[in-house]
Write a protein that holds these residues in place. Structure first.
Motif, PDB file in Angstrom:
ATOM      1  N   GLU A 129       0.815  -1.210   0.000  1.00  0.00           N
ATOM      2  CA  GLU A 129       0.000   0.000   0.000  1.00  0.00           C
ATOM      3  C   GLU A 129       0.849   1.260   0.000  1.00  0.00           C
ATOM      4  O   GLU A 129       0.491   2.257  -0.621  1.00  0.00           O
ATOM      5  CB  GLU A 129      -0.934   0.012   1.215  1.00  0.00           C
ATOM      6  N   SER A 132       4.717   0.681  -3.876  1.00  0.00           N
ATOM      7  CA  SER A 132       4.311  -0.158  -5.010  1.00  0.00           C
ATOM      8  C   SER A 132       5.477  -0.924  -5.625  1.00  0.00           C
ATOM      9  O   SER A 132       5.266  -1.850  -6.416  1.00  0.00           O
ATOM     10  CB  SER A 132       3.645   0.709  -6.091  1.00  0.00           C
ATOM     11  N   ASN A 135       6.287  -5.425  -5.401  1.00  0.00           N
ATOM     12  CA  ASN A 135       5.161  -6.083  -6.064  1.00  0.00           C
ATOM     13  C   ASN A 135       5.415  -7.557  -6.333  1.00  0.00           C
ATOM     14  O   ASN A 135       4.921  -8.114  -7.299  1.00  0.00           O
ATOM     15  CB  ASN A 135       4.806  -5.352  -7.361  1.00  0.00           C
ATOM     16  N   ALA A 145      -1.544  -0.956  -4.139  1.00  0.00           N
ATOM     17  CA  ALA A 145      -0.845   0.293  -3.853  1.00  0.00           C
ATOM     18  C   ALA A 145      -1.814   1.462  -3.737  1.00  0.00           C
ATOM     19  O   ALA A 145      -2.829   1.526  -4.435  1.00  0.00           O
ATOM     20  CB  ALA A 145       0.181   0.579  -4.951  1.00  0.00           C
TER      21      ALA A 145
END
Length: 207
Positions: A129, A132, A135, A145
């Protein structure tokens, strides 16, 4: 801070007195950070309307847990329980009626990529969050995100004295059976946060 007042237990009753004493009242400013980000915990398949993230950390700092481990992840830590009992019960009744019980994902820690789900009214952000760039698994499966969390400056959060502080995420470091990810006071992320250390608490909830 302790505020004195004449509150008569016999007049208000046990439930009201417990609510008044649940959590020290403080001003908490929330920022809307996305639409339809979380599924309701009732298995209806419906999503929350909006998600809100605090603009500052809580006045109190707390550890995730007393255990020197990340085994079990967010579902297993005492901070999860505290936020959804003491803290949640201390919110104004009108606010509690708006906040929805949602499914919150986190890896189970102990170097596993397996995801567990907790039913929460209030929780803290996952690593993905606020960053990003992380990932890969399991982080990509914990959440999505937040659009305005792009760089270190965006991630910085301050306390009530307007001082930048570090705050913890709910994401165990998949390369460790001890550490969690946290955001440092300069906005950079680190995967070496101890569950037993006091951090700033950045709350999040859904309506």
């Amino acid at each position: 801070s302790i505020y004195w007042a004449k509150v008569w237990f016999a007049d208000l009753g046990d439930d009201v007195c417990r609510s008044l004493a649940a959590y020290t009242h403080e001003e908490i400013n929330m920022q809307m950070c996305g639409f339809k980000r979380k599924y309701f915990a009732d298995n209806s398949g419906k999503r929350s309307s909006m998600t809100f993230l605090a603009s500052k950390v809580l006045r109190t700092k707390k550890p995730l847990d007393s255990a020197y481990s990340n085994k079990g992840g967010w579902a297993n830590v005492s901070l999860n329980t505290w936020l959804n009992t003491r803290f949640y019960n201390g919110l104004p009744t009108q606010i509690r009626q708006l906040i929805k019980l949602v499914k919150v994902n986190s890896s189970i820690g102990n170097q596993s990529t397996e995801i567990s789900t907790s039913n929460c009214y209030v929780y803290i952000p996952a690593l993905i969050e606020v960053s990003s760039n992380n990932n890969n698994e399991p982080y990509i499966n914990e959440d999505t995100a937040i659009d305005y969390m792009v760089n270190n400056t965006d991630r910085i959060r301050k306390d009530y004295t307007n001082t930048a502080v570090s705050y913890i995420t709910r994401s165990p470091n998949v390369e460790s059976d001890i550490y969690y990810w946290y955001v440092q006071d300069n906005g950079s992320t680190s995967g070496y946060g101890m569950a037993t250390q006091d951090y700033g608490i950045l709350v999040e909830f859904n309506i």
